[in-house]
Design a protein around this motif. Structure first.
Motif, PDB file in Angstrom:
ATOM      1  N   GLU A 164       0.832  -1.201   0.000  1.00 13.58           N
ATOM      2  CA  GLU A 164       0.000   0.000   0.000  1.00 13.58           C
ATOM      3  C   GLU A 164       0.876   1.263   0.000  1.00 13.58           C
ATOM      4  N   ALA A 165       1.970   1.209   0.767  1.00  9.98           N
ATOM      5  CA  ALA A 165       2.851   2.372   0.864  1.00  9.98           C
ATOM      6  C   ALA A 165       3.544   2.667  -0.459  1.00  9.98           C
ATOM      7  N   LYS A 166       3.811   1.622  -1.258  1.00  7.81           N
ATOM      8  CA  LYS A 166       4.403   1.841  -2.580  1.00  7.81           C
ATOM      9  C   LYS A 166       3.480   2.676  -3.465  1.00  7.81           C
TER      10      LYS A 166
ATOM     11  N   THR B  48      -1.059   6.034   3.176  1.00  8.53           N
ATOM     12  CA  THR B  48      -0.952   4.823   3.990  1.00  8.53           C
ATOM     13  C   THR B  48      -0.496   5.158   5.398  1.00  8.53           C
ATOM     14  N   MET B  49       0.451   6.077   5.523  1.00 10.59           N
ATOM     15  CA  MET B  49       0.918   6.471   6.853  1.00 10.59           C
ATOM     16  C   MET B  49      -0.205   7.140   7.651  1.00 10.59           C
ATOM     17  N   GLU B  50      -1.034   7.919   6.974  1.00 10.35           N
ATOM     18  CA  GLU B  50      -2.180   8.521   7.656  1.00 10.35           C
ATOM     19  C   GLU B  50      -3.109   7.447   8.202  1.00 10.35           C
ATOM     20  N   ARG B  51      -3.328   6.390   7.419  1.00  7.85           N
ATOM     21  CA  ARG B  51      -4.206   5.303   7.858  1.00  7.85           C
ATOM     22  C   ARG B  51      -3.567   4.500   8.986  1.00  7.85           C
ATOM     23  N   VAL B  52      -2.254   4.308   8.914  1.00  7.77           N
ATOM     24  CA  VAL B  52      -1.534   3.611   9.983  1.00  7.77           C
ATOM     25  C   VAL B  52      -1.668   4.379  11.300  1.00  7.77           C
ATOM     26  N   ALA B  53      -1.495   5.689  11.226  1.00 10.56           N
ATOM     27  CA  ALA B  53      -1.638   6.516  12.431  1.00 10.56           C
ATOM     28  C   ALA B  53      -3.073   6.505  12.933  1.00 10.56           C
ATOM     29  N   ALA B  54      -4.047   6.521  12.013  1.00 10.80           N
ATOM     30  CA  ALA B  54      -5.462   6.513  12.405  1.00 10.80           C
ATOM     31  C   ALA B  54      -5.846   5.210  13.100  1.00 10.80           C
ATOM     32  N   ILE B  55      -5.218   4.103  12.699  1.00 11.36           N
ATOM     33  CA  ILE B  55      -5.496   2.831  13.375  1.00 11.36           C
ATOM     34  C   ILE B  55      -5.076   2.909  14.836  1.00 11.36           C
ATOM     35  N   GLY B  56      -3.940   3.565  15.090  1.00 12.68           N
ATOM     36  CA  GLY B  56      -3.443   3.679  16.456  1.00 12.68           C
ATOM     37  C   GLY B  56      -1.964   3.406  16.620  1.00 12.68           C
TER      38      GLY B  56
ATOM     39  N   VAL C 170      10.309  14.472   7.662  1.00  7.93           N
ATOM     40  CA  VAL C 170      10.284  14.023   9.059  1.00  7.93           C
ATOM     41  C   VAL C 170       9.279  14.852   9.856  1.00  7.93           C
ATOM     42  N   ALA C 171       9.238  16.162   9.608  1.00  4.52           N
ATOM     43  CA  ALA C 171       8.273  17.017  10.307  1.00  4.52           C
ATOM     44  C   ALA C 171       6.848  16.589   9.978  1.00  4.52           C
ATOM     45  N   ARG C 172       6.584  16.313   8.715  1.00  4.56           N
ATOM     46  CA  ARG C 172       5.242  15.865   8.300  1.00  4.56           C
ATOM     47  C   ARG C 172       4.900  14.525   8.950  1.00  4.56           C
ATOM     48  N   PHE C 173       5.878  13.642   9.020  1.00  2.00           N
ATOM     49  CA  PHE C 173       5.691  12.338   9.655  1.00  2.00           C
ATOM     50  C   PHE C 173       5.326  12.511  11.130  1.00  2.00           C
ATOM     51  N   HIS C 174       6.043  13.385  11.810  1.00  2.00           N
ATOM     52  CA  HIS C 174       5.769  13.640  13.228  1.00  2.00           C
ATOM     53  C   HIS C 174       4.402  14.277  13.427  1.00  2.00           C
ATOM     54  N   GLU C 175       3.984  15.105  12.475  1.00  2.00           N
ATOM     55  CA  GLU C 175       2.663  15.737  12.577  1.00  2.00           C
ATOM     56  C   GLU C 175       1.547  14.695  12.540  1.00  2.00           C
ATOM     57  N   LEU C 176       1.812  13.550  11.914  1.00  2.00           N
ATOM     58  CA  LEU C 176       0.838  12.455  11.903  1.00  2.00           C
ATOM     59  C   LEU C 176       0.800  11.708  13.237  1.00  2.00           C
ATOM     60  N   GLY C 177       1.762  12.027  14.121  1.00  5.52           N
ATOM     61  CA  GLY C 177       1.861  11.322  15.395  1.00  5.52           C
ATOM     62  C   GLY C 177       2.727  10.083  15.305  1.00  5.52           C
ATOM     63  N   LEU C 178       3.564  10.021  14.268  1.00  8.61           N
ATOM     64  CA  LEU C 178       4.409   8.850  14.040  1.00  8.61           C
ATOM     65  C   LEU C 178       5.879   9.194  14.231  1.00  8.61           C
ATOM     66  N   GLN C 179       6.652   8.175  14.639  1.00  5.49           N
ATOM     67  CA  GLN C 179       8.098   8.286  14.764  1.00  5.49           C
ATOM     68  C   GLN C 179       8.754   7.151  13.993  1.00  5.49           C
ATOM     69  N   ILE C 180      10.024   7.345  13.644  1.00 13.18           N
ATOM     70  CA  ILE C 180      10.816   6.253  13.084  1.00 13.18           C
ATOM     71  C   ILE C 180      11.465   5.528  14.258  1.00 13.18           C
ATOM     72  N   ALA C 181      11.119   4.251  14.437  1.00 14.21           N
ATOM     73  CA  ALA C 181      11.608   3.490  15.589  1.00 14.21           C
ATOM     74  C   ALA C 181      13.034   3.006  15.399  1.00 14.21           C
ATOM     75  N   THR C 182      13.434   2.751  14.151  1.00  7.58           N
ATOM     76  CA  THR C 182      14.817   2.366  13.884  1.00  7.58           C
ATOM     77  C   THR C 182      15.151   2.574  12.412  1.00  7.58           C
ATOM     78  N   HIS C 183      16.399   2.862  12.160  1.00  8.41           N
ATOM     79  CA  HIS C 183      16.957   2.856  10.807  1.00  8.41           C
ATOM     80  C   HIS C 183      17.589   1.476  10.598  1.00  8.41           C
TER      81      HIS C 183
ATOM     82  N   GLY D 204      -2.671  -5.907   3.726  1.00  9.94           N
ATOM     83  CA  GLY D 204      -1.758  -5.333   4.692  1.00  9.94           C
ATOM     84  C   GLY D 204      -2.454  -4.450   5.719  1.00  9.94           C
ATOM     85  N   LEU D 205      -3.289  -3.533   5.256  1.00 11.24           N
ATOM     86  CA  LEU D 205      -3.981  -2.641   6.188  1.00 11.24           C
ATOM     87  C   LEU D 205      -4.980  -3.403   7.055  1.00 11.24           C
ATOM     88  N   GLU D 206      -5.615  -4.433   6.487  1.00  9.26           N
ATOM     89  CA  GLU D 206      -6.507  -5.268   7.296  1.00  9.26           C
ATOM     90  C   GLU D 206      -5.722  -5.997   8.372  1.00  9.26           C
TER      91      GLU D 206
END
Length: 255
Positions: A15-17, A23-31, A50-63, A237-239
């Motif tokens: 989905e992210a491709k 997709t990230m918006e939906r991932v954040a909306a799920i919780g 990265v700022a936009r990602f954080h605005e969704l309430g998401l972080q990068i947990a690891t590189h 995937g989203l399901e």
């Protein structure tokens, strides 16, 4: 005790491709609170991404890092720059064989040196297990034990996958407690059978001791618990991400 933040890896990559930000918006909306990886953010204006990602309430947990990068100082420096740009604390090496004790000792030497370099830059270097680190023993020690014994705890941490531990014949909660202090994150994954590799299923619909693993992770202070499924079963995937989240919520494991 604070519960680990809930992350996601891999499951929604198709989905992210097609639509990464949607997709990230939906991932954040799920919780979900973050993802592992995030190389997409390195394309274009990284700071804005990265700022936009954080605005969704998401972080990068690891590189991520590979063995070639671990061995090459210039490549390693670039991984460090990317990790800082992504504003993550962790860099993870995802898999290695365990053919002999000598090979494990050589790997431990490499991990220790690279981990010291990461630590000097304020990063944690993590190793992610599969099943073989528990299926193979050397003088009564798991392969993972040898890596832990021969590396500085400040230089090598472990991203422990509870499904792979289970498939390796070990008890994930016991292993987590044994490795206390060196486990910043766990992977929550499930299987509907242990007789063969590949019976992946949504978290909470299989035989892995998910509740006990989360309790142990919380007890030892793990910061992340990341939902993963190596191959999709009957859901998209989203399901799959949604069902796994709801199963954890229904069991009271996200409080």
């Amino acid at each position: 005790m604070t519960r680990p933040k809930l992350g996601l890896i891999g499951i929604v990559h198709e989905e992210a491709k097609q639509d990464f930000w949607g997709t990230m918006e939906r991932v954040a909306a799920i919780g979900y609170e973050g993802i592992e990886g995030g190389s997409e953010l390195l394309n274009g204006d990284v700071k804005a991404n990265v700022a936009r990602f954080h605005e969704l309430g998401l972080q990068i947990a690891t590189h991520s890092v590979n063995k070639e990068q671990l061995r090459d100082e210039k490549l390693l420096d670039n991984v460090i720059r990317e990790a800082h740009a992504l504003q993550t604390k962790d860099v993870t090496y995802w898999w290695e064989v365990a053919e002999s004790r000598d090979q494990l000792l050589l790997d431990a030497e490499l991990y220790n040196a690279a981990g010291a370099r990461f630590a000097a830059e304020g990063l944690r270097f993590c190793y992610h297990n599969h099943a073989h680190e528990f299926q193979k023993t050397f003088n009564g020690l798991y392969a993972l034990d040898i890596l832990a014994e021969h590396t500085d705890p400040r230089n090598l941490y472990f991203r422990l996958d509870v499904a792979w531990i289970t498939l390796g014949g070990a008890d994930p909660a016991h292993i987590l407690r044994k490795m206390a202090g060196r486990v910043p994150a766990i992977h929550l994954k499930d299987v509907y059978g242990v007789d063969e590799i590949g019976k992946w299923t949504a978290v909470g619909t299989g035989v892995v001791q998910i509740k006990e693993s989360i309790e142990a992770a919380q007890e030892i202070g793990a910061e992340w618990m990341t939902v993963e499924q190596d191959q999709l079963r009957n859901l998209t995937g989203l399901e799959t991400a949604t069902v796994s989240y709801l199963n954890l919520k229904e069991k009271g494991l996200l409080l």
